[in-house]
Design a protein around this motif. Structure first.
Motif, mmCIF file in Angstrom:
data_model
loop_
_atom_site.group_PDB
_atom_site.id
_atom_site.type_symbol
_atom_site.label_atom_id
_atom_site.label_comp_id
_atom_site.label_asym_id
_atom_site.label_seq_id
_atom_site.Cartn_x
_atom_site.Cartn_y
_atom_site.Cartn_z
ATOM 1 N N ALA A 45 -0.172 -3.303 9.212
ATOM 2 C CA ALA A 45 -1.366 -2.698 9.812
ATOM 3 C C ALA A 45 -1.931 -3.771 11.110
ATOM 4 O O ALA A 45 -2.451 -2.936 12.029
ATOM 5 C CB ALA A 45 -2.451 -2.528 8.774
ATOM 6 N N GLN A 46 -1.864 -4.964 10.821
ATOM 7 C CA GLN A 46 -2.193 -5.922 12.024
ATOM 8 C C GLN A 46 -1.387 -5.532 13.285
ATOM 9 O O GLN A 46 -1.852 -5.654 14.317
ATOM 10 C CB GLN A 46 -2.035 -7.512 11.666
ATOM 11 C CG GLN A 46 -2.945 -8.286 12.707
ATOM 12 C CD GLN A 46 -2.538 -9.711 12.437
ATOM 13 O OE1 GLN A 46 -1.436 -10.265 11.492
ATOM 14 N NE2 GLN A 46 -2.965 -10.517 13.257
ATOM 15 N N ALA A 106 -6.001 -4.618 3.067
ATOM 16 C CA ALA A 106 -4.724 -3.793 2.601
ATOM 17 C C ALA A 106 -4.601 -4.497 1.079
ATOM 18 O O ALA A 106 -5.029 -5.395 0.832
ATOM 19 C CB ALA A 106 -3.445 -4.311 3.211
ATOM 20 N N ALA A 107 -3.770 -3.704 0.484
ATOM 21 C CA ALA A 107 -3.487 -3.904 -1.074
ATOM 22 C C ALA A 107 -2.471 -5.207 -1.209
ATOM 23 O O ALA A 107 -2.445 -5.765 -2.450
ATOM 24 C CB ALA A 107 -3.084 -2.770 -1.722
ATOM 25 N N ASN A 108 -1.615 -5.526 -0.157
ATOM 26 C CA ASN A 108 -0.736 -6.527 -0.333
ATOM 27 C C ASN A 108 -0.232 -6.918 0.987
ATOM 28 O O ASN A 108 -0.689 -6.276 2.187
ATOM 29 C CB ASN A 108 0.722 -5.941 -0.857
ATOM 30 C CG ASN A 108 1.016 -4.932 -0.131
ATOM 31 O OD1 ASN A 108 1.767 -5.077 1.139
ATOM 32 N ND2 ASN A 108 1.041 -3.609 -0.401
ATOM 33 N N SER A 109 0.030 -8.320 1.256
ATOM 34 C CA SER A 109 0.447 -8.904 2.574
ATOM 35 C C SER A 109 1.321 -8.295 3.662
ATOM 36 O O SER A 109 1.055 -8.086 4.598
ATOM 37 C CB SER A 109 1.190 -10.302 2.370
ATOM 38 O OG SER A 109 0.049 -11.214 1.461
ATOM 39 N N LEU A 119 4.186 1.880 5.017
ATOM 40 C CA LEU A 119 3.362 1.241 4.107
ATOM 41 C C LEU A 119 3.642 1.624 2.878
ATOM 42 O O LEU A 119 4.264 2.748 2.214
ATOM 43 C CB LEU A 119 2.013 1.776 4.628
ATOM 44 C CG LEU A 119 1.260 1.577 5.837
ATOM 45 C CD1 LEU A 119 -0.040 2.307 5.956
ATOM 46 C CD2 LEU A 119 1.226 -0.069 5.809
ATOM 47 N N ARG A 120 3.200 0.534 1.983
ATOM 48 C CA ARG A 120 3.540 0.691 0.505
ATOM 49 C C ARG A 120 2.165 1.493 -0.390
ATOM 50 O O ARG A 120 2.307 1.917 -1.166
ATOM 51 C CB ARG A 120 3.764 -0.546 -0.175
ATOM 52 C CG ARG A 120 4.849 -1.177 0.099
ATOM 53 C CD ARG A 120 5.230 -2.667 0.183
ATOM 54 N NE ARG A 120 6.309 -3.286 0.523
ATOM 55 C CZ ARG A 120 6.802 -3.479 1.538
ATOM 56 N NH1 ARG A 120 6.001 -3.258 2.653
ATOM 57 N NH2 ARG A 120 7.935 -4.159 1.930
ATOM 58 N N ALA A 121 0.995 1.170 0.601
ATOM 59 C CA ALA A 121 -0.176 1.696 0.143
ATOM 60 C C ALA A 121 -1.178 1.977 1.067
ATOM 61 O O ALA A 121 -1.020 1.411 2.297
ATOM 62 C CB ALA A 121 -0.715 0.774 -0.971
#
Length: 823
Positions: free
Chosen positions: A89-90, A80-83, A62-64
């Protein structure tokens, strides 16, 4: 010569009998203990494998941080903060709830069930490998844009994070323990193969070609022509063509050269045919007909009923203001994005178009080389894939797939070890193309208007679906998404010669030439697997359509109405009016008046005469009507076809309706005549239907109920195969109304009465209040864990025809169970 149990007791001395009884009691006690121990082990394993839905977890890659909120129905709302973090996560969250289902799906697509389930799946694997779905998925991956590949890779990373975590902690879903294997890492090809398998489930018109091919050989051309697919001249279509064309579909069926006769026993022994009754409803109503002044959209795809459910609902949110996203709806477990649903600006729903995108070619083999086939007077080499099948507990089984210029040879799945026959059948199918559906779905999720949505549909090739659309700006629209072939010769109804070059596909209907309607004058659009467009349309889409009853009923309940609300749409989704009965009975019942009927048959006739033509569970008339129609069809066809071929007959609905209507006008077909004429056919089938009802529910016709026979009870794959485990894994069977021809579709097995397909996902989207007045239900629930409170939590409301309020606004779902995924 055997002796009875009573005689055995006569010859066994008393002490020996006592000893035997003690031994039998000990065996029974031991079996009970073993069952309880096994059950305890299943229960403990299942309890341990329940997913963590609160607290904090580390997710490498994860990036965030990502936050997952689960609402009261178990729907994950993923922020989430980004796609890329969102799709990772999905993948993780979906695997938490559905990993074993995902694993079985990818194994089925690849023909690798035997590795996990043993020798019982060998023939199934042979058939599925012959379809070459896995190779088609690989071609799809090769065709995707780099950004779409990144999304699939992120999703796969999330799935693998859960696999690694669950394997290391001994918390894999209990099915892996029961079957004694562990999941392999997830790949992006696995995700693409999910869509290919669904394309097969929603296709299968090659099955009809096999049926007609065998029927033609059995009964000849005249009788075969009479059971070619048809559609009523006055049957409702989704839209009308602008101008008369060459009247495609109105010409006499094309009967191509049949060759010397292909042995299809190897195909029939292994083929898994899609359920012909699988269909769907969707419709959209413009704001001019609604109370809010904004569109309403409804959709209920009818698919096989399973545990866990085919669909998995998710809400995907990107919080970045520069690249925001909020899309909710039904997803395929195993693939990123939302397949059916809405974002904050647009909504969409799908039904199966049912186009003819599969052709069988009769291939002529070189007698001196079994891997060469004739084309335009020359022998061409086929491609041969050596593909040994791994089988649990035994040695690998050699297997090969032979592929001609048209596609894989499907008629030699089994029994091809010796001399190869002179002719074979090859399958040509659009799903083998390098299509880009995973990319299309992600683009649809981000569409903000009809123009962007339409552009995204250019990437959607298979399976061809009827998309209805609505937006907050008031636009409503329809068009199919998918590719449909253009044939140089022929109409796709029968296998054609593969050696003469005259029956090739010359291309595909251009995107801009496919049917499309935007903001129609009628102010609504309805699709229910009925005919798309009238015969003035210049291209062949299909000859096979669902009976027009569902589409006609939906239209009847919308046309001329105003002030429509989401409540109206919800009620219509479970409307059980039977338009076949309403159309046919006034014409058929008078023909029974002069028949010689016994007391029970007369009492049953009164049920039909007093019936309101609604397939409600508590009435006896629908029970009798459906039995009567089944017997009518059996008497009409089975004596000539034989039980095996009749059991595989396709398009019975429209064909039988047309034959009966013709006969009522005095034009009896050869099939009706060989059944003794219409009067005899009706009376004989009525006698048999009443007797079947008596055998099932007794002579007291006032106690008959449709719901005693017609029931719904989702069955888990393992629970259906191992009865004791069914106590844990299967859902309770309950009475239900509806049928295969009602809007509230409930197709069923004619032998058992058990529902086999229905609207597994139902949604109503109110574009006037997307976040506050949209509703949905997924049958039977969200979770794949039988101990989860979300395993069958939605079955009851689904059975009652209800929907639950959809949780879309952030302040609504943030009150649910909270799980934080940290880098």
């Amino acid at each position: 010569m055997g002796i009875s149990l009573k005689e055995r007791h006569k010859v066994v001395p008393a002490p020996a009998r006592k000893k035997r009884l003690r031994w039998l009691r000990w065996v029974a006690y031991s079996v009970v203990v073993l069952i309880l121990v096994a059950a305890g082990g299943v229960y403990a394993g299942a309890r341990r494998s329940l997913p963590q839905v609160t607290g904090t977890l580390k997710l490498a890659g994860l990036r965030a941080p990502v936050t997952v909120y689960r609402d009261e129905w178990g729907v994950p709302h993923i922020e989430a903060a980004n796609s890329l973090d969102l799709y990772m996560a999905q993948g993780y969250v979906t695997a938490q709830d559905r990993l074993w289902q995902m694993d079985v799906t990818r194994r089925a697509a690849a023909g690798r069930l035997s590795e996990a389930m043993g020798a019982s799946q060998i023939n199934t694997d042979k058939f599925l490998r012959t379809l070459m779905l896995r190779q088609a998925a690989e071609r799809t991956i090769d065709s995707l844009s780099p950004w779409a590949i990144e999304a699939l890779e992120a999703y796969a990373a999330g799935v693998n994070a859960f696999i690694n975590e669950a394997t290391a902690s001994g918390r894999l879903p209990v099915e892996f323990t029961l079957l004694g294997y562990k999941p392999e890492p997830w790949s992006i090809v696995d995700s693409a193969s999910v869509g290919k398998l669904m394309a097969y489930d929603l296709g299968g018109n090659y099955r009809a070609e096999v049926f007609r091919y065998q029927l033609r050989a059995m009964v000849g051309d005249e009788l075969t022509r009479e059971v070619m697919p048809t559609y009523p001249d006055d049957g409702i279509t989704i839209m009308r063509s602008d101008a008369a064309g060459k009247q495609v579909g109105s010409a006499a069926p094309y009967l191509p050269p049949a060759g010397s006769g292909v042995d299809v026993s190897g195909l029939l022994a292994t083929a898994i045919y899609p359920d012909e009754n699988i269909g769907s409803n969707n419709w959209v109503v413009s704001g001019k007909l609604t109370q809010s002044g904004k569109p309403l959209l409804a959709n209920d795809p009818h698919l096989g009923i399973n545990l866990p459910a085919i669909w998995y609902q998710s809400h995907l949110v990107v919080t970045d203001e520069k690249d925001p996203l909020s899309v909710i709806g039904a997803t395929f477990p195993g693939a990123p994005g939302v397949v059916i649903g809405h974002n904050d600006k647009v909504a969409w729903g799908v039904t199966n178009t049912g186009p003819d995108v599969q052709d069988l070619y009769i291939e002529r083999r070189n007698p001196n080389n079994p891997y060469q086939f004739e084309f335009n007077g020359k022998w061409e080499d086929a491609t041969v894939y050596k593909d040994p099948i791994k089988v649990k507990g035994q040695a690998d089984i050699p297997f090969e797939v032979v592929v001609t210029r048209h596609g894989p040879i499907v008629s030699e799945v089994v029994g091809a070890e010796g001399d190869r026959p002179q002719e074979a059948l090859a399958l040509k199918w659009t799903a083998h193309l390098p299509s880009t559906e995973p990319e299309a779905i992600l683009l649809l999720n981000r569409a903000g208007n009809w123009e962007e949505f339409r552009e995204a549909l250019k990437q959607f090739w298979v399976p061809t679906q009827n998309f209805v659309f609505a937006s907050v700006d008031g636009t409503i629209a329809y068009r199919p998404g998918g590719v449909v072939p253009i044939r140089a010769k022929g109409d796709g109804l029968l296998p054609v010669p593969g050696w003469d070059g005259q029956h090739e596909w010359t291309g595909y209907i251009a995107f801009d030439k496919m049917p499309e309607v935007v903001n129609p004058a009628e102010e609504f659009i309805v699709t229910a697997n009925n005919k798309v467009i009238d015969s003035g349309y210049p291209y062949l889409l299909s000859h096979t359509w669902a009976e027009p009853y569902r589409a006609a009923r939906i239209t009847e309940m919308i046309q001329g109405k105003t002030g429509l609300t989401a409540d109206h749409m919800q009620a219509l989704q479970t409307d059980y009016a039977n338009l076949r009965a309403r159309t046919m009975l006034p014409q058929l019942l008078p023909m029974l008046q002069s028949a010689e009927l016994n007391a029970t048959e007369k009492a049953a006739l009164a049920l039909l005469e007093q019936w309101n033509h609604v397939d409600s569970a508590d009435q006896g008339a629908p029970f009798l009507f459906h039995l009567w129609w089944q017997e009518l069809e059996r008497h009409l066809y089975a004596s000539k076809m034989g039980d095996d071929l009749y059991g595989r007959m396709t398009d019975k609905g429209n064909i039988t309706d047309a034959m009966v209507q013709r006969a009522l006008k005095g034009d009896e077909s050869a099939w009706v005549k060989q059944a003794g004429g219409l009067q005899s056919l009706l009376v004989t089938s009525y006698h048999d239907a009443v007797q079947a009802a008596v055998d099932n529910q007794g002579k007291n016709v006032t106690s008959w109920e449709w719901g005693k026979y017609h029931r719904i009870g989702p069955v888990h794959a393992i629970g259906g195969a191992v009865a004791p485990l069914g106590w844990f894994l299967n859902a309770k069977a309950l009475p239900v109304g509806g049928s295969n021809i009602t809007v509230g579709a409930m197709s069923y097995n004619r032998e058992t009465g058990m529902v086999t397909s229905l609207g597994v996902w139902r949604q109503v989207v109110d574009l006037g209040n997307v976040a506050g007045n949209s509703r949905d239900v997924v049958m039977p629930g969200q979770s794949g864990h039988f101990l989860s409170k979300w395993y069958t939590s939605q079955q009851d409301i689904h059975m009652k025809g209800q929907l639950h309020p959809q949780v879309f606004a952030a302040d609504a779902y943030r009150g649910g169970a909270k799980l934080v995924l940290e880098p």
